[in-house]
Design a protein around this motif. Structure first.
Motif, PDB file in Angstrom:
ATOM      1  N   UNK A 107       0.865  -1.181   0.000  1.00 17.88           N
ATOM      2  CA  UNK A 107       0.000   0.000   0.000  1.00 17.88           C
ATOM      3  C   UNK A 107       0.898   1.226   0.000  1.00 17.88           C
ATOM      4  N   UNK A 108       0.340   2.369  -0.418  1.00 14.72           N
ATOM      5  CA  UNK A 108       1.135   3.588  -0.547  1.00 14.72           C
ATOM      6  C   UNK A 108       0.714   4.712   0.380  1.00 14.72           C
ATOM      7  N   UNK A 109      -0.347   4.519   1.150  1.00 14.30           N
ATOM      8  CA  UNK A 109      -0.844   5.567   2.042  1.00 14.30           C
ATOM      9  C   UNK A 109      -0.975   5.021   3.454  1.00 14.30           C
ATOM     10  N   UNK A 110      -1.066   5.919   4.418  1.00 17.67           N
ATOM     11  CA  UNK A 110      -1.231   5.460   5.809  1.00 17.67           C
ATOM     12  C   UNK A 110      -2.513   4.651   5.957  1.00 17.67           C
ATOM     13  N   UNK A 111      -3.584   5.108   5.313  1.00 16.57           N
ATOM     14  CA  UNK A 111      -4.856   4.381   5.396  1.00 16.57           C
ATOM     15  C   UNK A 111      -4.740   3.009   4.757  1.00 16.57           C
ATOM     16  N   UNK A 112      -4.139   2.957   3.589  1.00 13.96           N
ATOM     17  CA  UNK A 112      -3.980   1.680   2.898  1.00 13.96           C
ATOM     18  C   UNK A 112      -3.131   0.708   3.678  1.00 13.96           C
ATOM     19  N   UNK A 113      -2.022   1.196   4.214  1.00 18.79           N
ATOM     20  CA  UNK A 113      -1.143   0.337   5.017  1.00 18.79           C
ATOM     21  C   UNK A 113      -1.905  -0.165   6.243  1.00 18.79           C
ATOM     22  N   UNK A 114      -2.612   0.745   6.927  1.00 19.33           N
ATOM     23  CA  UNK A 114      -3.373   0.356   8.112  1.00 19.33           C
ATOM     24  C   UNK A 114      -4.432  -0.688   7.809  1.00 19.33           C
ATOM     25  N   UNK A 115      -5.170  -0.485   6.713  1.00 20.71           N
ATOM     26  CA  UNK A 115      -6.237  -1.436   6.357  1.00 20.71           C
ATOM     27  C   UNK A 115      -5.668  -2.798   5.985  1.00 20.71           C
ATOM     28  N   UNK A 116      -4.607  -2.816   5.204  1.00 21.40           N
ATOM     29  CA  UNK A 116      -4.037  -4.095   4.781  1.00 21.40           C
ATOM     30  C   UNK A 116      -3.360  -4.817   5.945  1.00 21.40           C
ATOM     31  N   UNK A 117      -2.720  -4.048   6.820  1.00 22.08           N
ATOM     32  CA  UNK A 117      -2.093  -4.665   7.990  1.00 22.08           C
ATOM     33  C   UNK A 117      -3.173  -5.273   8.892  1.00 22.08           C
ATOM     34  N   UNK A 118      -4.256  -4.543   9.107  1.00 25.82           N
ATOM     35  CA  UNK A 118      -5.363  -5.063   9.924  1.00 25.82           C
ATOM     36  C   UNK A 118      -5.955  -6.320   9.297  1.00 25.82           C
ATOM     37  N   UNK A 119      -6.093  -6.339   7.971  1.00 30.78           N
ATOM     38  CA  UNK A 119      -6.609  -7.531   7.289  1.00 30.78           C
ATOM     39  C   UNK A 119      -5.672  -8.724   7.526  1.00 30.78           C
ATOM     40  N   UNK A 120      -4.368  -8.490   7.512  1.00 31.94           N
ATOM     41  CA  UNK A 120      -3.432  -9.590   7.760  1.00 31.94           C
ATOM     42  C   UNK A 120      -3.544 -10.079   9.208  1.00 31.94           C
ATOM     43  N   UNK A 121      -3.797  -9.172  10.140  1.00 29.11           N
ATOM     44  CA  UNK A 121      -3.982  -9.571  11.540  1.00 29.11           C
ATOM     45  C   UNK A 121      -5.279 -10.361  11.699  1.00 29.11           C
ATOM     46  N   UNK A 122      -6.349  -9.946  10.983  1.00 31.49           N
ATOM     47  CA  UNK A 122      -7.615 -10.699  11.042  1.00 31.49           C
ATOM     48  C   UNK A 122      -7.409 -12.128  10.546  1.00 31.49           C
ATOM     49  N   UNK A 123      -6.649 -12.262   9.458  1.00 31.57           N
ATOM     50  CA  UNK A 123      -6.371 -13.594   8.928  1.00 31.57           C
ATOM     51  C   UNK A 123      -5.626 -14.417   9.971  1.00 31.57           C
ATOM     52  N   UNK A 124      -4.632 -13.797  10.619  1.00 30.87           N
ATOM     53  CA  UNK A 124      -3.846 -14.507  11.627  1.00 30.87           C
ATOM     54  C   UNK A 124      -4.741 -14.954  12.783  1.00 30.87           C
ATOM     55  N   UNK A 125      -5.614 -14.051  13.244  1.00 28.46           N
ATOM     56  CA  UNK A 125      -6.520 -14.427  14.340  1.00 28.46           C
ATOM     57  C   UNK A 125      -7.435 -15.576  13.920  1.00 28.46           C
ATOM     58  N   UNK A 126      -7.974 -15.528  12.710  1.00 32.51           N
ATOM     59  CA  UNK A 126      -8.871 -16.599  12.284  1.00 32.51           C
ATOM     60  C   UNK A 126      -8.125 -17.924  12.180  1.00 32.51           C
ATOM     61  N   UNK A 127      -6.871 -17.867  11.802  1.00 26.55           N
ATOM     62  CA  UNK A 127      -6.078 -19.095  11.686  1.00 26.55           C
ATOM     63  C   UNK A 127      -5.776 -19.706  13.044  1.00 26.55           C
ATOM     64  N   UNK A 128      -5.356 -18.877  13.998  1.00 24.26           N
ATOM     65  CA  UNK A 128      -4.904 -19.418  15.277  1.00 24.26           C
ATOM     66  C   UNK A 128      -5.988 -19.474  16.351  1.00 24.26           C
ATOM     67  N   UNK A 129      -7.024 -18.657  16.240  1.00 24.60           N
ATOM     68  CA  UNK A 129      -8.083 -18.699  17.238  1.00 24.60           C
ATOM     69  C   UNK A 129      -9.097 -19.783  16.909  1.00 24.60           C
ATOM     70  N   UNK A 130      -9.254 -20.084  15.650  1.00 25.45           N
ATOM     71  CA  UNK A 130     -10.311 -20.988  15.205  1.00 25.45           C
ATOM     72  C   UNK A 130     -10.075 -22.432  15.572  1.00 25.45           C
TER      73      UNK A 130
END
Length: 100
Positions: A71-94
């Protein structure tokens, strides 16, 4: 740490082999609380590191690359980073999608 009353966290390794190990507490929720506190501390440190990188002239694209997102903007980086954290939580919490 057999018989401990509280969870004990320990960082081991370095670089790409950095791991956080937890000694099991008698109460599993003590481990949850300790990991949560550590997570907040890491997020604070990450925020400071990102601000330092931006203040020293690095771009949001470079910050994103360091975080493993494109991503090239603070918003884009934040959104994509959060999406990667959501994926991680779904993988390890599930547990295969089963809820109690």
């Amino acid at each position: 740490m057999i018989g401990t009353r509280t969870a004990t966290l320990r960082l081991t390794g370095a670089g790409e082999h950095l791991r956080l190990r937890i000694a099991k507490a008698p109460d599993p929720l003590a481990n949850v609380r300790e990991c949560c506190r550590a997570s907040v501390a890491v997020e604070k440190a990450l925020g400071e590191a990102i601000r330092d990188a931006i203040d020293s002239g690095h771009t949001w694209a470079e910050v994103g690359q360091s975080l493993g997102v494109e991503a090239n903007t603070s918003t884009g980086v934040g959104e994509r980073y959060e999406a990667s954290r959501r994926w991680m939580r779904s993988r390890f919490w599930g547990r295969g999608g089963a809820e109690r």
